[in-house]
Design an enzyme around this catalytic site. Structure first.
Site, PDB file in Angstrom:
ATOM      1  N   ASP A   1       1.332  -6.365  -4.544  1.00  0.00           N
ATOM      2  CA  ASP A   1       0.594  -6.469  -3.698  1.00  0.00           C
ATOM      3  C   ASP A   1       1.284  -8.099  -2.691  1.00  0.00           C
ATOM      4  O   ASP A   1       1.904  -9.141  -3.224  1.00  0.00           O
ATOM      5  CB  ASP A   1      -1.275  -6.694  -3.619  1.00  0.00           C
ATOM      6  CG  ASP A   1      -1.505  -6.079  -2.674  1.00  0.00           C
ATOM      7  OD1 ASP A   1      -2.673  -5.682  -2.866  1.00  0.00           O
ATOM      8  OD2 ASP A   1      -1.729  -7.653  -1.852  1.00  0.00           O
TER       9      ASP A   1
ATOM     10  N   THR B   1       2.953 -10.955  14.772  1.00  0.00           N
ATOM     11  CA  THR B   1       2.181 -11.064  13.345  1.00  0.00           C
ATOM     12  C   THR B   1       0.996  -9.818  13.273  1.00  0.00           C
ATOM     13  O   THR B   1       0.563  -8.532  13.985  1.00  0.00           O
ATOM     14  CB  THR B   1       0.832 -11.786  14.501  1.00  0.00           C
ATOM     15  OG1 THR B   1       1.187 -12.991  14.799  1.00  0.00           O
ATOM     16  CG2 THR B   1      -1.060 -12.269  14.044  1.00  0.00           C
TER      17      THR B   1
ATOM     18  N   THR C   1       0.661  -1.004  -0.010  1.00  0.00           N
ATOM     19  CA  THR C   1      -0.123   0.198  -0.203  1.00  0.00           C
ATOM     20  C   THR C   1       0.764   0.994  -0.095  1.00  0.00           C
ATOM     21  O   THR C   1       0.885   2.101  -0.381  1.00  0.00           O
ATOM     22  CB  THR C   1      -0.738  -0.146   1.173  1.00  0.00           C
ATOM     23  OG1 THR C   1      -1.714  -0.653   0.847  1.00  0.00           O
ATOM     24  CG2 THR C   1      -1.567   1.401   1.304  1.00  0.00           C
TER      25      THR C   1
ATOM     26  N   SER D   1      -0.001  -9.687  -0.713  1.00  0.00           N
ATOM     27  CA  SER D   1      -0.755 -11.077  -1.006  1.00  0.00           C
ATOM     28  C   SER D   1       0.309 -12.081  -2.242  1.00  0.00           C
ATOM     29  O   SER D   1      -0.093 -13.243  -2.402  1.00  0.00           O
ATOM     30  CB  SER D   1      -2.045 -10.796  -1.342  1.00  0.00           C
ATOM     31  OG  SER D   1      -2.591  -9.407  -0.636  1.00  0.00           O
TER      32      SER D   1
ATOM     33  N   THR E   1      -0.109 -22.989  19.140  1.00  0.00           N
ATOM     34  CA  THR E   1      -1.792 -22.644  19.408  1.00  0.00           C
ATOM     35  C   THR E   1      -2.127 -21.728  18.881  1.00  0.00           C
ATOM     36  O   THR E   1      -1.709 -20.905  18.382  1.00  0.00           O
ATOM     37  CB  THR E   1      -1.202 -21.965  20.852  1.00  0.00           C
ATOM     38  OG1 THR E   1      -3.009 -21.605  21.572  1.00  0.00           O
ATOM     39  CG2 THR E   1      -1.079 -21.062  20.922  1.00  0.00           C
ATOM     40  N   GLN E   2      -3.529 -21.369  18.657  1.00  0.00           N
ATOM     41  CA  GLN E   2      -4.952 -21.073  18.051  1.00  0.00           C
ATOM     42  C   GLN E   2      -4.765 -19.822  18.503  1.00  0.00           C
ATOM     43  O   GLN E   2      -5.611 -18.669  18.392  1.00  0.00           O
ATOM     44  CB  GLN E   2      -6.422 -20.854  17.279  1.00  0.00           C
ATOM     45  CG  GLN E   2      -6.231 -22.245  17.173  1.00  0.00           C
ATOM     46  CD  GLN E   2      -7.617 -23.016  16.354  1.00  0.00           C
ATOM     47  OE1 GLN E   2      -8.602 -22.870  17.398  1.00  0.00           O
ATOM     48  NE2 GLN E   2      -7.622 -23.826  16.104  1.00  0.00           N
TER      49      GLN E   2
ATOM     50  N   THR F   1       1.700  -4.910   3.581  1.00  0.00           N
ATOM     51  CA  THR F   1       1.800  -5.618   5.370  1.00  0.00           C
ATOM     52  C   THR F   1       0.454  -6.282   5.211  1.00  0.00           C
ATOM     53  O   THR F   1       0.792  -7.417   6.623  1.00  0.00           O
ATOM     54  CB  THR F   1       0.684  -4.543   6.512  1.00  0.00           C
ATOM     55  OG1 THR F   1      -1.052  -4.329   5.546  1.00  0.00           O
ATOM     56  CG2 THR F   1       0.955  -3.368   6.438  1.00  0.00           C
ATOM     57  N   ASP F   2      -0.212  -7.394   4.064  1.00  0.00           N
ATOM     58  CA  ASP F   2      -0.549  -8.563   4.825  1.00  0.00           C
ATOM     59  C   ASP F   2       0.092 -10.010   4.966  1.00  0.00           C
ATOM     60  O   ASP F   2      -0.141 -10.486   5.230  1.00  0.00           O
ATOM     61  CB  ASP F   2      -1.744  -8.866   3.091  1.00  0.00           C
ATOM     62  CG  ASP F   2      -2.657  -8.009   3.231  1.00  0.00           C
ATOM     63  OD1 ASP F   2      -2.839  -6.914   3.997  1.00  0.00           O
ATOM     64  OD2 ASP F   2      -3.269  -8.221   2.009  1.00  0.00           O
TER      65      ASP F   2
HETATM   66  N1  ASP Z   1      -2.964  -5.751   0.511  1.00  0.00           N
HETATM   67  C1  ASP Z   1      -1.692  -4.665   0.732  1.00  0.00           C
HETATM   68  C2  ASP Z   1      -0.589  -6.018   0.729  1.00  0.00           C
HETATM   69  O1  ASP Z   1       0.038  -6.480   1.795  1.00  0.00           O
HETATM   70  C3  ASP Z   1      -2.057  -3.999   2.493  1.00  0.00           C
HETATM   71  C4  ASP Z   1      -1.407  -3.005   2.704  1.00  0.00           C
HETATM   72  O2  ASP Z   1       0.055  -3.041   2.704  1.00  0.00           O
HETATM   73  O3  ASP Z   1      -1.150  -2.454   3.922  1.00  0.00           O
HETATM   74  O4  ASP Z   1       0.353  -5.531  -0.367  1.00  0.00           O
END
Ligand code: ASP
Length: 344
Positions: A57, A166, A13, A59, A276-277, A89-90
């Site tokens: 991204d 996390t 992002t 992800s 653990t969860q 961040t993901d």
């Molecule tokens: N979907 C974005 C990513 O992880 C979310 C972010 O950066 O906050 O690239």
């Protein structure tokens, strides 16, 4: 001497812009990002940068890209005082964990940051995060050595150990946490480091482990999981390791079919780690019968390790082509400060 810092831009992002047609955010290039942070020049550091050919991204992060990223740090290790990785961040906590296993014995900082709002937005958190990450990457302790000598995530008000962190919020500026390890620093008017929490051991030797083996998977327990689903998952072709996400202190069903399915899989050679969860606390299978039965199956206790660290640790250990018993031995103890063992 000005601090020499290498920024590696992977996407996320922080560097995204809005697509005028779809109105969705998509990754954009590094020069756009830096144009929006003219204040960086006021730091008076020598800053170089490299960027992923195709910013992503996060992800879309994967073990091949982790190798590329880790290699760009290892290849430049001697040339810079510190490294700042700009990342979505993901999957940031996964990347922080993977890099911690791939770049062992660090005596220089690898600070990962990003933002919740793109750098071009008026209320962006990206500018502050980038500038603070650069300052942390340049920070020295009283002994003249880098203050941070490990992979860490800087986000808003805190610096966290990478392999303990996390993502906890999709909305908040303070998006990360480590529930089982103290903050490495608190960011307010100044940057207050917790020197006791930082890994500043004198005996470190840098070693780069490029290989990761992604033959791993995760099974999440939930009431209602059936024997046939569990056995099907445990028989997934090509899988060498499973992170089993259990209840509470590492507990699972006491039913015979469950214990038998896990025991059979371990006997077949699968390595299963008990994580653990719960967000906080540790596996302690001696506490309940439901845990004790599970510990008799051959499963390995992950203690208070995060899921992100457990899955990347397995990829790292399988990548090193160790024997099954060597992998198990290394899973049982901390390699890079990823867990605390409080129960025998
Ligand atoms: N979907 C974005 C990513 O992880 C979310 C972010 O950066 O906050 O690239």
């Amino acid at each position: 001497m000005k601090p020499r810092i290498l920024i590696i831009y992977t996407g996320g992002t922080i560097g995204m812009i809005e697509d005028p047609d779809s109105r969705t955010l998509r990754p954009f290039d590094f020069s756009h990002l830096m144009e929006n942070v003219p204040k960086v020049k006021m730091l008076n550091y020598e800053i170089d940068n490299i960027q992923f050919e195709q910013p992503i991204d996060s992800s879309d992060m994967n073990p091949q890209l982790w190798e590329l990223l880790a290699r760009s740090i290892a290849d430049n290790y001697d040339k810079y005082d510190g490294f700042v990785v700009l990342h979505g961040t993901d999957t940031m906590a996964y990347t922080a964990s993977a890099l911690s296993f791939m770049l062992q014995g660090l005596t220089k900082p690898v600070i990962i940051t990003g933002s919740q709002l793109p750098i071009g937005e008026v209320r962006t958190d990206g500018e502050e995060n980038l500038i603070t990450a650069l300052q942390i990457a340049a920070a020295k302790a009283d002994d003249g050595l880098p203050m941070v000598q490990e992979v860490a995530i800087l986000f808003e008000n805190y610096l966290w150990r990478g392999v303990r962190s996390t993502k906890r919020s999709a909305d908040h500026f303070n998006a990360f946490r480590s529930s089982n390890y103290p903050k490495l620093a608190k960011i307010g008017l100044g940057i207050a480091f917790d020197i006791d929490a930082l890994d500043r051991r004198k005996t470190k030797k840098f070693k780069f482990y490029p290989e990761l083996d992604p033959s791993v998977m995760c099974i999440d327990l939930f009431p209602g999981l059936t024997e046939s689903t569990l056995r099907h998952l445990l028989n997934t072709p090509g899988i060498k390791g499973v992170v089993l996400r259990t209840y509470g202190a590492g507990n699972g069903p006491t039913a015979k079919w469950f214990i038998d399915a896990i025991s059979d899989a371990c006997r077949r050679g699968l390595i299963i780690v008990n994580v653990t969860q719960c967000l906080n606390g540790s596996v302690n299978t001696k506490r309940y019968l439901a845990g004790d039965l599970l510990s008799g199956t051959g499963i390995v206790s992950g203690n208070d390790i995060t899921f992100e660290a457990a899955i990347t640790k397995m990829m790292h250990l399988f990548g090193r082509k160790l024997t099954r018993s060597e992998v198990i031995k290394k899973l049982e103890k901390p390699l890079v400060g990823e867990m605390t063992i409080t129960h025998s």
